[in-house]
Structures are given as C-alpha cells and as structure tokens.
Design a protein around this motif. Sequence first.
Motif, short mmCIF file in Angstrom:
data_model
loop_
_atom_site.label_atom_id
_atom_site.label_comp_id
_atom_site.label_asym_id
_atom_site.label_seq_id
_atom_site.Cartn_x
_atom_site.Cartn_y
_atom_site.Cartn_z
N ARG A 104 0.84 -1.19 0.00
CA ARG A 104 0.00 0.00 0.00
C ARG A 104 0.88 1.25 0.00
NH1 ARG A 104 -2.83 -1.15 5.46
NH2 ARG A 104 -0.79 -2.09 5.81
N THR A 105 0.27 2.39 0.20
CA THR A 105 1.00 3.65 0.14
C THR A 105 0.70 4.52 1.35
OG1 THR A 105 0.90 3.63 -2.27
CG2 THR A 105 1.37 5.74 -1.23
N PHE A 106 1.76 5.01 1.98
CA PHE A 106 1.64 6.02 3.02
C PHE A 106 1.80 7.37 2.33
CE2 PHE A 106 3.96 8.48 6.47
CZ PHE A 106 2.83 8.72 7.23
N ALA A 107 0.78 8.22 2.43
CA ALA A 107 0.79 9.50 1.74
C ALA A 107 0.82 10.64 2.75
CB ALA A 107 -0.46 9.63 0.86
N GLU A 108 1.73 11.59 2.55
CA GLU A 108 1.85 12.73 3.46
C GLU A 108 1.74 14.01 2.65
OE1 GLU A 108 5.87 11.11 4.62
OE2 GLU A 108 5.28 12.02 6.53
#
Lengths: 148, 148
Positions: A104-108
């Motif tokens: 998955r993706t951690f988005a900041e």
Amino acid sequence: MIRVYTSSVIDAPADAVWQQVRDFNGLPAWHPAIAESRIEAGAPSDRVGCVRNFRTRDGGVIREQLLTLSDFEYECTYSILESPMGVDNYIATLKLTPITDGNRTFAEWSAEFDCAPGRERELTQLIGQDIFQGGFTALKQRFLKAAA
Amino acid sequence: MSLQRVTRSTVIDHPIERVWPVLRDFNSHVHWHPVVAESHIEDGLLPDQVGCIRNFRLKDGAHLREQLLTLSDRDWISTYCILDSTIPLYRYVATVRLKRVTDGDRTFWHWESTFATPAGRERELTEQVGRNVYQAGFEALRLHLAPV
C-alpha cells in the motif's frame, strides 16, 4: 510560521498512486475541489519551475510553482505565487512512501505558511482538511473503485 | 563487500502516542518480539540512554550486542548498530521511524537497515532480517498492543 500535516493510507502500490499525482497539471482529474487547470507558458507539467494556474470549484484562482519533483522519492514540492486564501511564504510537499506490508501507500501532505493573526485555525482547517484530506479521501475512493 | 539494504514498513492501528513508548525502550523487544529469548542493558544504563548497549539472545541461540546511536522523541526515530553478533551481519545500522497517520489516528512504522554479509549469503540474510525480524516484529507488536 504555521505548519499543517495530513497523512493517510491508500490501498494501492506507491507506483500507481504516484502516476496519478505526479502530473502537476492533473489536479482536476482527481481532486474534487479543483475545477480546471493549465500550465502557464506552454511548459510541460513535469518541468521544475513551471506554474500551474487553476480554478477551484468555488471560483478562486490559484497560481502555484513547482519547486521539486522526484520520481525517486515520490515527492513534489511547490509554492503559492497567488491565491485568494491570504497566505504568505506558502510551501507544500506531497510525498508517498511504499508500505511493504500489504503493498500500500503512506501519503503525506504538509505545508508551511504565514498568515494574518487570528486566521491560523481557519486556514489550518481549510488546508489540512478540505484540501489535503479531501484529496486523500478522493484518492482512496478512486483506488477502491479501481480494485473493484 | 557491497552493502545490502532491507526496508519493511507497516501501519499499526494505534495512535503514535501508544506505539512510540514501546519502541523507544531499547530493551522492550524481549517483551514483544517473538525471536528474542532474553535481553538486558549493559552496565546498568537506562534503555533510553543514547550509547547504551542491549545484550540479547535469540531463541535459536544466536547472541547479539547492539548499541543505541540516536533516539529522537521529536521525530520518533531510533537508530542502532550491531557491535557483536554470532549472525554474520557486518556494518549493520538500522533505523526505526514512526510517523503519524492523521487519517484515522494510526501509526506508520518504517524499519530499515544496511549491512554487509559474507559473499553468497546476501539473499538468505536479507530475507532473514526482513521477514523474521522486521515483518515478524510488526505482527508481534500488533498483538502486544491489542487488547486481548
């Protein structure tokens, strides 16, 4: 200096999410608050230094300049040149990090800016929730649909 | 010897204020990590004293000494290195980094290291570190924090 930080998890690989967000002219395709966008002076949208000129759904015109674009770090930094929001020295960064557990993706999405005294809370809400979290919520929906 | 790099990341469904107190304690792994059989901090130092050494034994009999190099309560970072190990990991430096997931008040956990190995054992040892130490650690901490 006010700092706003918003982060989320998007259920898609970072490469796929990055493909969606790296286009500096691509906001209308995925962000529900943005109605239309163009790059000034006919520049390509991945040319560092290019300016996007876009209109929000409530009619505001914003001009932003691309300062950093990294396909290696999945990171994009830009500044506001003109906007109706009443912010100064506004610099924002959108960054993705792969989450190996589940691919998955951690988005900041974060920003720093100055504003008139007394407007801090209102602008933190507008930028952190309406713009940044609003964008993440739309991305989460988009990739949910893509997987279905 | 070329350096290997191992990166694993996950999301823990607890606020960072709950996850960080466990991970900042350099001796806590004996309480939650399934491969650790026994562990103590040498010379009576505290487990959040930068420079302290944890001396521990794994359930398979391996023995390691690791030294805390960085501890940041501001950025939620812990960096440490291997001083002695019966497992052939050379020049091993690892970093644990947490970030807040504001969307849902969760925690992003990034665990990364670089090290060298004997020639021909790169794949075996990077798998061992990535799967048996980092990924297994993610799952174990999740259980440790969950109300049973």
